[in-house]
Design a protein around this motif. Sequence first.
Motif, PDB file in Angstrom:
ATOM      1  N   ALA A 170      -1.958  -9.266 -21.973  1.00  0.00           N
ATOM      2  CA  ALA A 170      -1.524  -8.883 -23.323  1.00  0.00           C
ATOM      3  C   ALA A 170      -0.199  -8.133 -23.263  1.00  0.00           C
ATOM      4  O   ALA A 170       0.712  -8.400 -24.059  1.00  0.00           O
ATOM      5  CB  ALA A 170      -2.591  -8.030 -23.989  1.00  0.00           C
ATOM      6  N   GLU A 171      -0.078  -7.218 -22.311  1.00  0.00           N
ATOM      7  CA  GLU A 171       1.155  -6.448 -22.188  1.00  0.00           C
ATOM      8  C   GLU A 171       2.327  -7.353 -21.803  1.00  0.00           C
ATOM      9  O   GLU A 171       3.445  -7.192 -22.298  1.00  0.00           O
ATOM     10  CB  GLU A 171       0.974  -5.340 -21.148  1.00  0.00           C
ATOM     11  N   THR A 172       2.075  -8.332 -20.956  1.00  0.00           N
ATOM     12  CA  THR A 172       3.135  -9.266 -20.554  1.00  0.00           C
ATOM     13  C   THR A 172       3.581 -10.123 -21.736  1.00  0.00           C
ATOM     14  O   THR A 172       4.782 -10.340 -21.945  1.00  0.00           O
ATOM     15  CB  THR A 172       2.633 -10.176 -19.411  1.00  0.00           C
ATOM     16  N   ILE A 173       2.622 -10.590 -22.492  1.00  0.00           N
ATOM     17  CA  ILE A 173       2.939 -11.444 -23.643  1.00  0.00           C
ATOM     18  C   ILE A 173       3.772 -10.675 -24.667  1.00  0.00           C
ATOM     19  O   ILE A 173       4.786 -11.168 -25.157  1.00  0.00           O
ATOM     20  CB  ILE A 173       1.646 -11.986 -24.287  1.00  0.00           C
ATOM     21  N   SER A 180       7.400 -15.823 -29.330  1.00  0.00           N
ATOM     22  CA  SER A 180       6.511 -16.992 -29.255  1.00  0.00           C
ATOM     23  C   SER A 180       5.114 -16.640 -29.736  1.00  0.00           C
ATOM     24  O   SER A 180       4.453 -17.425 -30.418  1.00  0.00           O
ATOM     25  CB  SER A 180       6.445 -17.517 -27.819  1.00  0.00           C
ATOM     26  N   PHE A 181       4.667 -15.434 -29.383  1.00  0.00           N
ATOM     27  CA  PHE A 181       3.343 -14.986 -29.799  1.00  0.00           C
ATOM     28  C   PHE A 181       3.286 -14.813 -31.317  1.00  0.00           C
ATOM     29  O   PHE A 181       2.346 -15.281 -31.971  1.00  0.00           O
ATOM     30  CB  PHE A 181       2.998 -13.660 -29.103  1.00  0.00           C
ATOM     31  N   ALA A 182       4.305 -14.154 -31.900  1.00  0.00           N
ATOM     32  CA  ALA A 182       4.314 -13.893 -33.336  1.00  0.00           C
ATOM     33  C   ALA A 182       4.427 -15.177 -34.145  1.00  0.00           C
ATOM     34  O   ALA A 182       3.826 -15.293 -35.219  1.00  0.00           O
ATOM     35  CB  ALA A 182       5.469 -12.955 -33.683  1.00  0.00           C
ATOM     36  N   GLU A 183       5.173 -16.144 -33.624  1.00  0.00           N
ATOM     37  CA  GLU A 183       5.351 -17.417 -34.338  1.00  0.00           C
ATOM     38  C   GLU A 183       4.224 -18.406 -34.044  1.00  0.00           C
ATOM     39  O   GLU A 183       4.253 -19.539 -34.522  1.00  0.00           O
ATOM     40  CB  GLU A 183       6.704 -18.026 -33.959  1.00  0.00           C
TER      41      GLU A 183
END
Length: 430
Positions: A170-173, A180-183
């Motif tokens: 999670a911290e890496t993402i 990329s995560f938010a979209e």
Amino acid sequence: MKIGLIQEQSLKLRMTQELKQAITLLQYSSADLLSYVQELVVENPLIDVKETYSTPYRERRTNSNKQSFIENSLKERTCLREHLRNQLIDIRMEQKERVYVDFLIDALDANGYLKDDLAELASILKVSEELLESKLYLLQTLDPVGIGARSLQECILLQLRKLPVRNAVAETIISDHFRSFAEKSWKDLSKKVNVPISEIQEIQNIIKTLEPRPGLKYESDETTYITPDLTIERVNDELHIIYNDEILPQLIINQPIKLNESNRLDTETKDYYSKHLTQGKWLQRAIDQRKETMINVMKVILHKQKEYFLYGKNFLKPLTLMDIAETLDVHVSTVSRTVKDKFVQTPHGLVSMKSFFSTKLDEVSGEVSTTSVKIHLKELISAEDKMKPLSDQKIANLLKTSYGITISRRTVTKYREQLNIPTSVIRKQY
């Protein structure tokens, strides 16, 4: 070219000072009007107030049942800056360092973010950016977790690092692949970090438990409770309007002497007395007129929106300020001032008077307001299968089949965006 005198006859509307003040009073909220009355009470020796102590519609969290109307706010929470400075008391640091941290605390916004550029702040203090950044790191160790972040990404990351059980993926993402995560480009993201999409979904579930605005609960050191100007009471199927007279203290106009020829008062004293007596009587009339206008406007709203009060928000009909103005034979600006910053206690909760107004949806026939369409739209999205969220076109189809509302996909998109609801791609869960 001849030069001469020309006499013309014309009509001009001149507003008296009292009329201007009456119009101003009409648009005041109850709190603003109370402040205005308090100022006049101080300035005018002929105006007294009879304090009222029962306030049936005001929420309170106090042991005392009596409270003056002059006290219209209650201290409930410690403000953010005070909360942070209290934590600094036990931290050893030099006086200069404390000044720098204090400066950063004052620079925080209501959400607890540091939006100002650190380099600019450092130049104001005439210190290096590295030094000020070290003090920011100290600030970020304080409670609430996430305070002092410069972005949403940093705020989330600070909170992930403080979890009892840390999640390295999670911290890496969030640290390296936040966009990329938010979209929700999760297919590409799963390949980059070499984890299944289901695990990314679990990470999102964790992040949903975090606080994106950590300073918000400390936003103010005072909590102001809204007291409704009007209350709609339902008795069986009949609706009654109750004006909250207790919003303002009762005014008493003192008239110890009568101005006539027998009074042996000098001209200056008579003028002073007459001026303040006129002001007091005008204030009483203006407040009574404000009350009458509000009740008249509410009567028309009640008549036109009766189904809303009986059955709920889904039955809100199209209604404009002009509709009220034409019914009451007044100018539309009068209606606008009347509903400005006024609140009504209804059987379905406390709402502003403005919320009863909604435009008619042009795309459909019948009495369908944009507000009711948005309510139905939210209901459909809240009930959707999160694994297969509804597209805007599917929502448009469901509005037609379920509620008989025919609107285009573009209109659904527009209303969804106005409600700050993300697209189906963003809403999708795995």
